[in-house]
Design an enzyme around this catalytic site. Structure first.
Site, short mmCIF file in Angstrom:
data_model
loop_
_atom_site.label_atom_id
_atom_site.label_comp_id
_atom_site.label_asym_id
_atom_site.label_seq_id
_atom_site.Cartn_x
_atom_site.Cartn_y
_atom_site.Cartn_z
N LYS A 132 0.84 -1.20 0.00
CA LYS A 132 0.00 0.00 0.00
C LYS A 132 0.87 1.24 0.00
O LYS A 132 1.83 1.34 0.75
CB LYS A 132 -0.89 0.00 1.27
CG LYS A 132 -1.86 1.16 1.34
CD LYS A 132 -3.13 0.87 0.59
CE LYS A 132 -4.04 2.09 0.44
NZ LYS A 132 -3.64 2.98 -0.68
N LYS A 169 4.93 2.36 8.42
CA LYS A 169 3.78 3.21 8.76
C LYS A 169 2.51 2.37 8.94
O LYS A 169 1.78 2.53 9.93
CB LYS A 169 3.57 4.22 7.63
CG LYS A 169 2.63 5.35 7.94
CD LYS A 169 2.38 6.23 6.71
CE LYS A 169 3.64 6.91 6.19
NZ LYS A 169 3.34 7.84 5.07
N LYS A 222 5.50 2.23 -2.85
CA LYS A 222 5.42 3.62 -3.32
C LYS A 222 5.75 3.63 -4.80
O LYS A 222 6.49 2.78 -5.29
CB LYS A 222 6.41 4.50 -2.55
CG LYS A 222 6.17 5.99 -2.71
CD LYS A 222 4.89 6.45 -2.01
CE LYS A 222 5.15 7.37 -0.89
NZ LYS A 222 4.16 7.64 0.05
N THR A 224 -4.86 12.98 6.24
CA THR A 224 -3.47 13.05 6.69
C THR A 224 -3.31 14.24 7.64
O THR A 224 -2.72 14.11 8.72
CB THR A 224 -2.49 13.15 5.50
OG1 THR A 224 -2.84 12.12 4.56
CG2 THR A 224 -1.05 12.96 5.93
N SER A 268 -7.32 5.64 3.93
CA SER A 268 -7.25 4.85 2.69
C SER A 268 -7.72 3.42 2.97
O SER A 268 -8.43 2.82 2.17
CB SER A 268 -5.82 4.78 2.16
OG SER A 268 -5.53 5.89 1.35
#
Ligand code: GLU
Length: 412
Positions: free
Chosen positions: A66, A90, A102, A186, A346
């Site tokens: 993710k 994270k 990423k 965020t 998310s």
């Protein structure tokens, strides 16, 4: 030292504090899979330009990989690999059933027309389609990517698969299967981290001041929600420079101003123009770096006056700077904890997509708050138990979450 090597330093410190098989760190120090692609785009002037894109899947141990996709001229495999590693940690710190990934394209999107941007976006998805999907790797927005780009990506992927696939990507518009509360998520998580960090020292939000570096999605929402939480925002900055106002700024009004001034905050009435560096060094209680990597280094760390740094950006502080800040008694709430609110919502979006059942905004905010407070408490208590910084504690939490499944899977 490159960014990836630098990112391993707190992980190695955490490993030394724990009695874990060294294989745990070794496994996540190496991405499971990386992909580099070339994307030809027929530009508006008729010429063909080739763009380079990357996806790094760091880990799928706790669930599908993710992490976001960024569009920036400085994107590199090294950066994407590092950011994917941070996503693994994270998600583990936030307690989500995800690994980390990423992606990015080497491009300055401001130089492209909408048509060129759309072709580039669709071309990137065509190239990475074989390795992504709702059960494999779930992309999301990151620097310079937004709900429009997610919509093109979802449309392209749905065409390739021949089915409606909202769960393959998050950060979508609500009408495309997005979640309420995702855009501000965020920033909301950063705000919760600020409030929780202040609480550890018995400081009331009303008695604290704050400076925010960066006024993109993360910076602007952090500033707005930190302002709503009661702190006085005295300094803000973006790529065009900084603004300062001792009496306090209303970030909602600054955002309205920026919308009318090419997205930039410079020149906001009643403020003093300051440099980006001065915003970082502002005399405030809390500093929120919410722009790019490597902003707080050994060159400016000793000039930081804030007592708390809450990292909205990924990797804004170098390991050298961490040493100086720790010596100066600054509490650094690390990226892999502080900005985990985005990927947490998310996750909620993905769950809603898989269930085809949508939650209210109150539900999202309440559940996000619970996840963030739990993660903060876990990291804070770990930092007390091991007598380490919040950053090292966050890596201890992540390594602990990964070690057992690695063992049970037979990897160790
Ligand atoms: N790009 C964001 C991050 O760095 C969000 C990732 C996601 O939602 O998957 O955390």
């Amino acid at each position: 030292m490159d960014l990836f090597e630098m990112s391993q330093i707190p992980l190695e410190i955490a490993m030394k504090k724990m009695k874990l098989d060294p294989g745990v760190a070794a496994i996540i120090e190496h991405p499971e899979r990386t992909l580099e692609v070339s994307i030809p785009v027929k530009m508006d002037n008729g010429t063909v330009q080739i763009f380079t894109g990357y996806r790094s899947q760091n880990s799928t141990i706790l669930g599908p990989a993710k992490g976001g996709i960024r569009y920036h001229q400085n994107v590199s495999m090294d950066e994407v690999k590092t950011l994917g590693f941070w996503m693994t940690c994270k998600c583990a710190v936030a307690g989500l059933p995800y690994g980390g990934a990423k992606g990015g394209i080497v491009v300055d999107p401001a130089k492209l027309s909408q048509r060129e941007l759309e072709i580039l976006t669709r071309g990137f998805i065509d190239k990475i389609a074989p390795i992504i999907g709702e059960k494999m790797d779930v992309p999301a927005p990151d620097v310079n990517t937004n709900a429009q780009i997610m919509a093109w990506m979802m449309d392209e992927f749905s065409k390739i698969k021949g089915e409606y696939t909202p769960g393959f990507i998050t950060g979508k518009a609500i009408c495309m299967g997005g979640s309420l509360g995702r855009t501000s998520a965020t920033g909301r998580g950063v705000m919760t981290s600020v409030v929780e960090a202040l609480r550890t020292k018995g400081i009331k939000p009303e008695d604290a001041t704050c400076a925010v570096q960066g006024f993109g999605n993360v910076g602007s929402w952090s500033a707005k929600l930190i302002h709503d939480a009661g702190l006085k925002i005295v300094a803000l900055s973006d790529v065009g420079g900084g603004i300062y106002c001792e009496e306090g700024l209303d970030p909602y009004k600054v955002a309205e101003y920026a919308a009318k001034h090419k997205g930039l905050i410079a020149g906001y009435p009643g403020t003093k123009a300051v440099t980006n560096e001065k915003v970082l060094e502002a005399d405030v209680t809390v500093l929120v770096p919410a722009a790019l990597e490597l902003q707080i280094t050994q060159n400016n760390a000793s000039k930081i006056k804030a007592k708390f740094i809450v990292e909205g950006a990924n990797g804004p502080t170098t390991p050298d700077a961490d040493v100086i800040l720790e010596k100066n008694g600054v509490m650094v709430v690390p990226d892999i904890l502080a900005n985990g609110g985005g990927v947490t919502v998310s996750y909620f979006e993905w769950v809603q997509n898989l269930e085809r059942y949508f939650w209210t905004e109150e539900d999202v905010i309440e559940k996000q708050h619970a996840f963030m407070v739990k993660a903060f408490k876990n990291v804070y208590e770990t930092s007390q138990k091991y007598n380490v910084s919040m950053r090292v504690a966050a890596y201890i939490v992540a390594l602990n979450a990964l070690a057992e499944p690695m063992k049970l899977r037979g990897m160790l």
